[in-house]
Write an enzyme that holds these catalytic residues in place. Structure first.
Site, PDB file in Angstrom:
ATOM      1  N   ASP A 174      53.914  46.983 118.425  1.00 24.35           N
ATOM      2  CA  ASP A 174      52.555  47.454 118.749  1.00 24.35           C
ATOM      3  C   ASP A 174      52.666  48.539 119.831  1.00 24.35           C
ATOM      4  OD1 ASP A 174      51.522  45.028 117.593  1.00 24.35           O
ATOM      5  OD2 ASP A 174      50.456  44.062 119.674  1.00 24.35           O
ATOM      6  N   VAL A 175      51.813  48.931 119.986  1.00 19.79           N
ATOM      7  CA  VAL A 175      51.089  50.170 121.012  1.00 19.79           C
ATOM      8  C   VAL A 175      51.409  50.000 122.254  1.00 19.79           C
ATOM      9  CG1 VAL A 175      48.946  51.065 120.866  1.00 19.79           C
ATOM     10  CG2 VAL A 175      50.691  52.752 121.201  1.00 19.79           C
ATOM     11  N   ASP A 176      50.935  48.579 122.321  1.00 16.25           N
ATOM     12  CA  ASP A 176      49.887  48.209 123.881  1.00 16.25           C
ATOM     13  C   ASP A 176      50.958  47.619 124.353  1.00 16.25           C
ATOM     14  OD1 ASP A 176      50.107  45.807 122.259  1.00 16.25           O
ATOM     15  OD2 ASP A 176      48.298  44.904 123.347  1.00 16.25           O
TER      16      ASP A 176
ATOM     17  N   HIS B  71      57.574  34.198 119.889  1.00 14.31           N
ATOM     18  CA  HIS B  71      56.883  34.696 120.707  1.00 14.31           C
ATOM     19  C   HIS B  71      56.648  34.418 121.764  1.00 14.31           C
ATOM     20  CE1 HIS B  71      53.050  34.698 121.655  1.00 14.31           C
ATOM     21  NE2 HIS B  71      52.091  35.034 120.932  1.00 14.31           N
TER      22      HIS B  71
ATOM     23  N   GLU C  98      49.843  38.347 111.821  1.00 12.57           N
ATOM     24  CA  GLU C  98      50.802  37.269 112.374  1.00 12.57           C
ATOM     25  C   GLU C  98      51.003  36.536 112.247  1.00 12.57           C
ATOM     26  OE1 GLU C  98      51.881  37.621 116.516  1.00 12.57           O
ATOM     27  OE2 GLU C  98      50.653  35.506 116.522  1.00 12.57           O
TER      28      GLU C  98
ATOM     29  N   TYR D 137      43.409  52.553 121.670  1.00 13.57           N
ATOM     30  CA  TYR D 137      45.035  52.639 121.242  1.00 13.57           C
ATOM     31  C   TYR D 137      45.732  53.746 122.271  1.00 13.57           C
ATOM     32  CZ  TYR D 137      44.106  47.001 121.699  1.00 13.57           C
ATOM     33  OH  TYR D 137      43.947  46.001 121.646  1.00 13.57           O
TER      34      TYR D 137
ATOM     35  N   PHE E  53      51.779  52.190 115.488  1.00 11.53           N
ATOM     36  CA  PHE E  53      49.745  52.445 114.959  1.00 11.53           C
ATOM     37  C   PHE E  53      48.977  52.356 116.415  1.00 11.53           C
ATOM     38  CE2 PHE E  53      46.172  51.650 112.624  1.00 11.53           C
ATOM     39  CZ  PHE E  53      46.705  51.658 111.406  1.00 11.53           C
ATOM     40  N   ALA E  54      48.073  53.211 116.410  1.00 14.09           N
ATOM     41  CA  ALA E  54      47.399  53.974 117.686  1.00 14.09           C
ATOM     42  C   ALA E  54      46.463  54.438 116.945  1.00 14.09           C
ATOM     43  CB  ALA E  54      47.602  54.355 118.350  1.00 14.09           C
TER      44      ALA E  54
HETATM   45  C1  4GW Z   1      39.546  43.856 119.881  1.00 13.05           C
HETATM   46  O1  4GW Z   1      39.042  45.161 120.461  1.00 13.05           O
HETATM   47  C2  4GW Z   1      40.439  45.352 119.498  1.00 13.05           C
HETATM   48  S1  4GW Z   1      41.073  46.759 119.170  1.00 13.05           S
HETATM   49  C3  4GW Z   1      41.647  44.757 119.381  1.00 13.05           C
HETATM   50  C4  4GW Z   1      43.324  45.520 118.825  1.00 13.05           C
HETATM   51  C5  4GW Z   1      42.846  46.423 118.702  1.00 13.05           C
HETATM   52  C6  4GW Z   1      43.952  47.499 118.234  1.00 13.05           C
HETATM   53  C7  4GW Z   1      44.382  47.850 117.880  1.00 13.05           C
HETATM   54  C8  4GW Z   1      42.919  48.929 117.845  1.00 13.05           C
HETATM   55  O2  4GW Z   1      41.833  49.386 118.093  1.00 13.05           O
HETATM   56  N1  4GW Z   1      43.517  50.218 117.563  1.00 13.05           N
HETATM   57  C9  4GW Z   1      44.615  49.807 117.541  1.00 13.05           C
HETATM   58  O3  4GW Z   1      45.686  50.510 117.124  1.00 13.05           O
HETATM   59  N2  4GW Z   1      45.123  48.565 117.441  1.00 13.05           N
HETATM   60  C10 4GW Z   1      46.652  48.395 116.888  1.00 13.05           C
HETATM   61  O4  4GW Z   1      47.313  47.449 116.798  1.00 13.05           O
HETATM   62  C11 4GW Z   1      47.898  48.891 117.810  1.00 13.05           C
HETATM   63  O5  4GW Z   1      48.967  49.708 117.563  1.00 13.05           O
HETATM   64  C12 4GW Z   1      48.102  47.337 118.818  1.00 13.05           C
HETATM   65  O6  4GW Z   1      49.724  46.914 119.310  1.00 13.05           O
HETATM   66  C13 4GW Z   1      47.649  45.894 117.399  1.00 13.05           C
HETATM   67  C14 4GW Z   1      47.410  45.126 117.376  1.00 13.05           C
HETATM   68  O7  4GW Z   1      46.656  44.917 118.167  1.00 13.05           O
HETATM   69  P1  4GW Z   1      47.567  44.399 120.059  1.00 13.05           P
HETATM   70  O8  4GW Z   1      47.934  44.827 120.016  1.00 13.05           O
HETATM   71  O9  4GW Z   1      45.678  44.322 120.673  1.00 13.05           O
HETATM   72  O10 4GW Z   1      46.933  42.400 119.662  1.00 13.05           O
HETATM   73  P2  4GW Z   1      47.626  41.522 120.925  1.00 13.05           P
HETATM   74  O11 4GW Z   1      46.396  41.047 121.954  1.00 13.05           O
HETATM   75  O12 4GW Z   1      48.233  40.292 119.366  1.00 13.05           O
HETATM   76  O13 4GW Z   1      48.680  42.039 121.546  1.00 13.05           O
HETATM   77 MN    MN Z   2      49.779  43.807 121.282  1.00 10.15          MN
END
Ligand code: 4GW
Ligand code: MN
Length: 277
Positions: free
Chosen positions: A136-138, A158, A228, A52, A47-48
């Site tokens: 996750d995409v990041d 984790h 999560e 992202y 998901f992006a």
């Molecule tokens: C803060 O401003 C944001 S934006 C936190 C998540 C955001 C976000 C997340 C986004 O703007 N667009 C998006 O596509 N995502 C999706 O949700 C994307 O696939 C991302 O990998 C997933 C989870 O968010 P994350 O990677 O930021 O979560 P963590 O910090 O747990 O890796």
């Molecule tokens: Mn992430």
């Protein structure tokens, strides 16, 4: 003896208490597994939306180098800007499907929305693929990630909690939330950045998590780590048949890296100011 008991953490074993394998480098024979899975069809859900989208290029390019190489793979990419996506060159048997979604305003909702999308996707996919991997995409793929990770229902430890005691897991601890896990229950803390399984198992998982998210929304509350937390709750009561070690989810700035021989899937360091919507 004391030292032994101190370092003998559940996550460092190769079997969970319910006898599911915990996948570490060296415990599997890839040739045998590749042969068993030569006709297996694998999906990768990602998901992006909004800022992202910038992570998608490196994610897909690195997937082509390390993810299920030699197997049948379909990427299911959900984005709010289909026209901006550049498809990378795909290997034999690999293809990409782009699907449009609308982006939520709050990032917490963006992240949670994936469960709703996943329910719709898995409902459609029953005849198209056998296993679905959700990521996750990041992230970037950095070393081999193949069929050894597949199972009816699998989740990943984790990297920040694999040596922690269960009372320290950041489960949702408020009984009012549908994601509540009481102290004394739960074996591992799983990260929502990588999990998967048979399509019908992921359908059940996403329905349950989405239901919990909606129950909480009705009460105007939100679980401490959004989807999560709901994922962890589901996995306490529906044990995964395979657990992936933190080799499958790592970040270069994490402590205890000496335990992790292969860093297969790495979080991309992000500038939180820059990616905030
Ligand atoms: C803060 O401003 C944001 S934006 C936190 C998540 C955001 C976000 C997340 C986004 O703007 N667009 C998006 O596509 N995502 C999706 O949700 C994307 O696939 C991302 O990998 C997933 C989870 O968010 P994350 O990677 O930021 O979560 P963590 O910090 O747990 O890796
Ligand atoms: Mn992430």
């Amino acid at each position: 003896m004391l030292l032994f008991s101190v370092i003998r953490k559940a996550a460092l074993n190769v079997l969970t208490p319910w006898l599911a394998p915990i996948i570490w480098d060296g415990i599997y024979n890839l040739n045998i597994l590749n042969e068993q899975h030569k006709d297996t069809r694998i999906g990768l859900f990602v998901f992006a939306v909004k800022k992202y989208i910038r992570f998608l290029g490196p994610f897909l390019e690195s997937a082509e180098r390390f993810f299920m190489v030699g197997h049948n793979v379909t990427y299911y990419v959900f984005t709010d800007r289909v026209s901006e996506i550049v498809k990378p060159k795909m290997g034999d048997g690999h293809s990409l499907q782009l699907r449009e979604v609308t982006a939520d305003k709050r990032w917490q909702d963006v992240s949670m929305r994936r469960m709703e999308i996943l329910t719709a996707l898995t409902k459609q996919l029953t005849n198209e693929i056998d296993y679905l991997v959700c990521a996750d995409v990041d992230m970037v793929f950095n070393d081999h990630m193949g069929v050894e990770m597949l199972g009816d229902l699998f989740a990943t430890l984790h990297p920040g909690f694999f040596l922690a005691e269960p009372h320290a897991f950041s489960y949702e601890r408020h009984p009012i939330s549908a994601a509540y896990i009481p102290f004394g229950e739960g074996d591992f803390y799983y990260m929502a950045a990588l999990y998967g399984g048979k399509v019908e198992e992921i359908y059940k998982l996403s329905v349950a998590c989405q239901h919990g998210i909606m129950e909480d929304k009705k009460k105007n509350i939100e679980a401490v780590w959004q989807e999560e937390s709901h994922l962890n709750r589901y996995l306490v009561y529906n044990k995964p048949t395979k657990v992936l070690s933190p080799e499958y989810l790592w970040a270069t700035n994490m402590p205890n890296g000496e335990f992790i021989k292969r860093k297969r899937f790495l979080a991309v360091p992000k500038n939180h100011e820059e990616v905030r919507n």
